[in-house]
Design a protein around this motif. Structure first.
Motif, PDB file in Angstrom:
ATOM      1  N   LEU A  40       0.829  -1.209   0.000  1.00  0.00           N
ATOM      2  CA  LEU A  40       0.000   0.000   0.000  1.00  0.00           C
ATOM      3  C   LEU A  40       0.864   1.261   0.000  1.00  0.00           C
ATOM      4  CD1 LEU A  40      -2.862  -1.026   2.450  1.00  0.00           C
ATOM      5  CD2 LEU A  40      -2.870  -1.028  -0.053  1.00  0.00           C
ATOM      6  N   LYS A  41       1.950   1.238   0.749  1.00  0.00           N
ATOM      7  CA  LYS A  41       2.870   2.378   0.785  1.00  0.00           C
ATOM      8  C   LYS A  41       3.509   2.589  -0.591  1.00  0.00           C
ATOM      9  CE  LYS A  41       6.968   3.932   3.302  1.00  0.00           C
ATOM     10  NZ  LYS A  41       7.928   3.581   4.346  1.00  0.00           N
ATOM     11  N   THR A  42       3.912   1.494  -1.226  1.00  0.00           N
ATOM     12  CA  THR A  42       4.518   1.566  -2.558  1.00  0.00           C
ATOM     13  C   THR A  42       3.516   2.109  -3.572  1.00  0.00           C
ATOM     14  OG1 THR A  42       6.002  -0.273  -2.064  1.00  0.00           O
ATOM     15  CG2 THR A  42       5.617   0.207  -4.385  1.00  0.00           C
ATOM     16  N   ALA A  43       2.285   1.629  -3.515  1.00  0.00           N
ATOM     17  CA  ALA A  43       1.252   2.097  -4.436  1.00  0.00           C
ATOM     18  C   ALA A  43       0.972   3.585  -4.230  1.00  0.00           C
ATOM     19  CB  ALA A  43      -0.017   1.285  -4.263  1.00  0.00           C
ATOM     20  N   ALA A  44       0.915   4.015  -2.989  1.00  0.00           N
ATOM     21  CA  ALA A  44       0.670   5.431  -2.695  1.00  0.00           C
ATOM     22  C   ALA A  44       1.799   6.297  -3.238  1.00  0.00           C
ATOM     23  CB  ALA A  44       0.500   5.643  -1.196  1.00  0.00           C
ATOM     24  N   GLN A  45       3.040   5.853  -3.081  1.00  0.00           N
ATOM     25  CA  GLN A  45       4.189   6.616  -3.583  1.00  0.00           C
ATOM     26  C   GLN A  45       4.160   6.680  -5.108  1.00  0.00           C
ATOM     27  OE1 GLN A  45       6.601   8.364  -1.734  1.00  0.00           O
ATOM     28  NE2 GLN A  45       6.881   9.198  -3.775  1.00  0.00           N
ATOM     29  N   ARG A  46       3.836   5.578  -5.747  1.00  0.00           N
ATOM     30  CA  ARG A  46       3.744   5.575  -7.217  1.00  0.00           C
ATOM     31  C   ARG A  46       2.641   6.505  -7.692  1.00  0.00           C
ATOM     32  NH1 ARG A  46       4.518  -0.944  -8.166  1.00  0.00           N
ATOM     33  NH2 ARG A  46       6.771  -0.942  -7.846  1.00  0.00           N
ATOM     34  N   ASN A  47       1.524   6.540  -6.992  1.00  0.00           N
ATOM     35  CA  ASN A  47       0.441   7.450  -7.361  1.00  0.00           C
ATOM     36  C   ASN A  47       0.874   8.903  -7.228  1.00  0.00           C
ATOM     37  OD1 ASN A  47      -1.333   5.393  -7.973  1.00  0.00           O
ATOM     38  ND2 ASN A  47      -2.323   5.412  -5.967  1.00  0.00           N
ATOM     39  N   GLU A  48       1.571   9.225  -6.148  1.00  0.00           N
ATOM     40  CA  GLU A  48       2.077  10.590  -5.965  1.00  0.00           C
ATOM     41  C   GLU A  48       3.034  10.969  -7.082  1.00  0.00           C
ATOM     42  OE1 GLU A  48       3.751  11.290  -2.086  1.00  0.00           O
ATOM     43  OE2 GLU A  48       2.014  10.409  -1.082  1.00  0.00           O
ATOM     44  N   ASN A  49       3.945  10.060  -7.432  1.00  0.00           N
ATOM     45  CA  ASN A  49       4.907  10.325  -8.507  1.00  0.00           C
ATOM     46  C   ASN A  49       4.194  10.531  -9.839  1.00  0.00           C
ATOM     47  OD1 ASN A  49       6.928  10.004  -6.616  1.00  0.00           O
ATOM     48  ND2 ASN A  49       7.512   7.962  -7.302  1.00  0.00           N
ATOM     49  N   PHE A  50       3.196   9.703 -10.119  1.00  0.00           N
ATOM     50  CA  PHE A  50       2.434   9.839 -11.359  1.00  0.00           C
ATOM     51  C   PHE A  50       1.695  11.170 -11.393  1.00  0.00           C
ATOM     52  CE2 PHE A  50      -1.427   9.536 -13.835  1.00  0.00           C
ATOM     53  CZ  PHE A  50      -0.940   9.104 -15.063  1.00  0.00           C
ATOM     54  N   ASP A  51       1.042  11.516 -10.289  1.00  0.00           N
ATOM     55  CA  ASP A  51       0.302  12.779 -10.237  1.00  0.00           C
ATOM     56  C   ASP A  51       1.220  13.972 -10.467  1.00  0.00           C
ATOM     57  OD1 ASP A  51      -2.044  11.383  -9.772  1.00  0.00           O
ATOM     58  OD2 ASP A  51      -2.059  11.788  -7.600  1.00  0.00           O
ATOM     59  N   ALA A  52       2.406  13.943  -9.873  1.00  0.00           N
ATOM     60  CA  ALA A  52       3.362  15.037 -10.052  1.00  0.00           C
ATOM     61  C   ALA A  52       3.835  15.113 -11.500  1.00  0.00           C
ATOM     62  CB  ALA A  52       4.548  14.859  -9.111  1.00  0.00           C
ATOM     63  N   ALA A  53       4.108  13.966 -12.101  1.00  0.00           N
ATOM     64  CA  ALA A  53       4.551  13.953 -13.496  1.00  0.00           C
ATOM     65  C   ALA A  53       3.438  14.433 -14.424  1.00  0.00           C
ATOM     66  CB  ALA A  53       5.004  12.550 -13.888  1.00  0.00           C
ATOM     67  N   GLU A  54       2.220  14.030 -14.142  1.00  0.00           N
ATOM     68  CA  GLU A  54       1.088  14.458 -14.968  1.00  0.00           C
ATOM     69  C   GLU A  54       0.881  15.969 -14.848  1.00  0.00           C
ATOM     70  OE1 GLU A  54      -3.342  12.868 -15.929  1.00  0.00           O
ATOM     71  OE2 GLU A  54      -2.832  13.054 -13.808  1.00  0.00           O
ATOM     72  N   GLU A  55       1.000  16.489 -13.635  1.00  0.00           N
ATOM     73  CA  GLU A  55       0.847  17.930 -13.432  1.00  0.00           C
ATOM     74  C   GLU A  55       1.931  18.703 -14.172  1.00  0.00           C
ATOM     75  OE1 GLU A  55       0.924  21.058  -9.734  1.00  0.00           O
ATOM     76  OE2 GLU A  55       0.005  19.100  -9.399  1.00  0.00           O
ATOM     77  N   ALA A  56       3.159  18.207 -14.110  1.00  0.00           N
ATOM     78  CA  ALA A  56       4.264  18.865 -14.825  1.00  0.00           C
ATOM     79  C   ALA A  56       4.026  18.835 -16.326  1.00  0.00           C
ATOM     80  CB  ALA A  56       5.588  18.190 -14.475  1.00  0.00           C
ATOM     81  N   TRP A  57       3.539  17.723 -16.829  1.00  0.00           N
ATOM     82  CA  TRP A  57       3.250  17.594 -18.256  1.00  0.00           C
ATOM     83  C   TRP A  57       2.148  18.577 -18.673  1.00  0.00           C
ATOM     84  CZ3 TRP A  57      -1.044  16.039 -21.143  1.00  0.00           C
ATOM     85  CH2 TRP A  57      -0.791  15.754 -22.487  1.00  0.00           C
ATOM     86  N   GLU A  58       1.088  18.668 -17.855  1.00  0.00           N
ATOM     87  CA  GLU A  58       0.003  19.599 -18.170  1.00  0.00           C
ATOM     88  C   GLU A  58       0.492  21.033 -18.121  1.00  0.00           C
ATOM     89  OE1 GLU A  58      -3.100  18.555 -15.434  1.00  0.00           O
ATOM     90  OE2 GLU A  58      -3.730  16.836 -16.643  1.00  0.00           O
ATOM     91  N   ASP A  59       1.347  21.366 -17.153  1.00  0.00           N
ATOM     92  CA  ASP A  59       1.895  22.718 -17.053  1.00  0.00           C
ATOM     93  C   ASP A  59       2.737  23.042 -18.288  1.00  0.00           C
ATOM     94  OD1 ASP A  59       0.661  23.090 -14.625  1.00  0.00           O
ATOM     95  OD2 ASP A  59       2.478  22.777 -13.431  1.00  0.00           O
ATOM     96  N   GLU A  60       3.496  22.075 -18.761  1.00  0.00           N
ATOM     97  CA  GLU A  60       4.335  22.279 -19.942  1.00  0.00           C
ATOM     98  C   GLU A  60       3.469  22.564 -21.164  1.00  0.00           C
ATOM     99  OE1 GLU A  60       7.225  19.585 -22.755  1.00  0.00           O
ATOM    100  OE2 GLU A  60       7.358  19.302 -20.595  1.00  0.00           O
ATOM    101  N   TRP A  61       2.378  21.840 -21.325  1.00  0.00           N
ATOM    102  CA  TRP A  61       1.503  22.041 -22.476  1.00  0.00           C
ATOM    103  C   TRP A  61       0.697  23.336 -22.342  1.00  0.00           C
ATOM    104  CZ3 TRP A  61       1.724  20.062 -27.140  1.00  0.00           C
ATOM    105  CH2 TRP A  61       2.462  18.898 -27.326  1.00  0.00           C
ATOM    106  N   ASP A  62       0.367  23.724 -21.123  1.00  0.00           N
ATOM    107  CA  ASP A  62      -0.370  24.980 -20.922  1.00  0.00           C
ATOM    108  C   ASP A  62       0.487  26.183 -21.273  1.00  0.00           C
ATOM    109  OD1 ASP A  62      -2.635  23.649 -20.104  1.00  0.00           O
ATOM    110  OD2 ASP A  62      -2.254  23.940 -17.955  1.00  0.00           O
ATOM    111  N   ASP A  63       1.819  26.052 -21.097  1.00  0.00           N
ATOM    112  CA  ASP A  63       2.749  27.150 -21.387  1.00  0.00           C
ATOM    113  C   ASP A  63       3.026  27.277 -22.880  1.00  0.00           C
ATOM    114  OD1 ASP A  63       2.889  27.689 -18.706  1.00  0.00           O
ATOM    115  OD2 ASP A  63       4.775  26.624 -18.388  1.00  0.00           O
ATOM    116  N   SER A  64       2.673  26.279 -23.654  1.00  0.00           N
ATOM    117  CA  SER A  64       2.970  26.295 -25.099  1.00  0.00           C
ATOM    118  C   SER A  64       2.060  27.209 -25.859  1.00  0.00           C
ATOM    119  CB  SER A  64       2.861  24.880 -25.675  1.00  0.00           C
ATOM    120  OG  SER A  64       3.805  24.050 -25.063  1.00  0.00           O
TER     121      SER A  64
END
Length: 64
Positions: A40-64
């Motif tokens: 459960l701890k591993t899954a939670a950490q992976r979800n946090e990492n995915f959410d952060a990467a997705e947010e960064a990706w969306e921010d990059e596309w919003d700046d374009s």
């Protein structure tokens, strides 16, 4: 001889050596009991990492 697989049972909170329960109740397989115990701890950490990467990706596309 193959190495045993360990599964984390989300219904009982127990680690199983070899899958003993329905696939709907387990996470895994994991190579060790400790890794399964931390499922459960591993899954939670992976979800946090995915959410952060997705947010960064969306921010990059919003700046374009």
């Amino acid at each position: 001889m193959t190495n045993p697989e360990y599964w984390y049972n989300t219904r009982t909170g127990e680690v199983e050596k070899g899958r003993q329960s329905a696939w709907t109740d387990v996470m895994g397989p994991y190579p060790t009991q400790e890794a399964a115990r931390n499922a459960l701890k591993t899954a939670a950490q992976r979800n946090e990492n995915f959410d952060a990467a997705e947010e960064a990706w969306e921010d990059e596309w919003d700046d374009s």
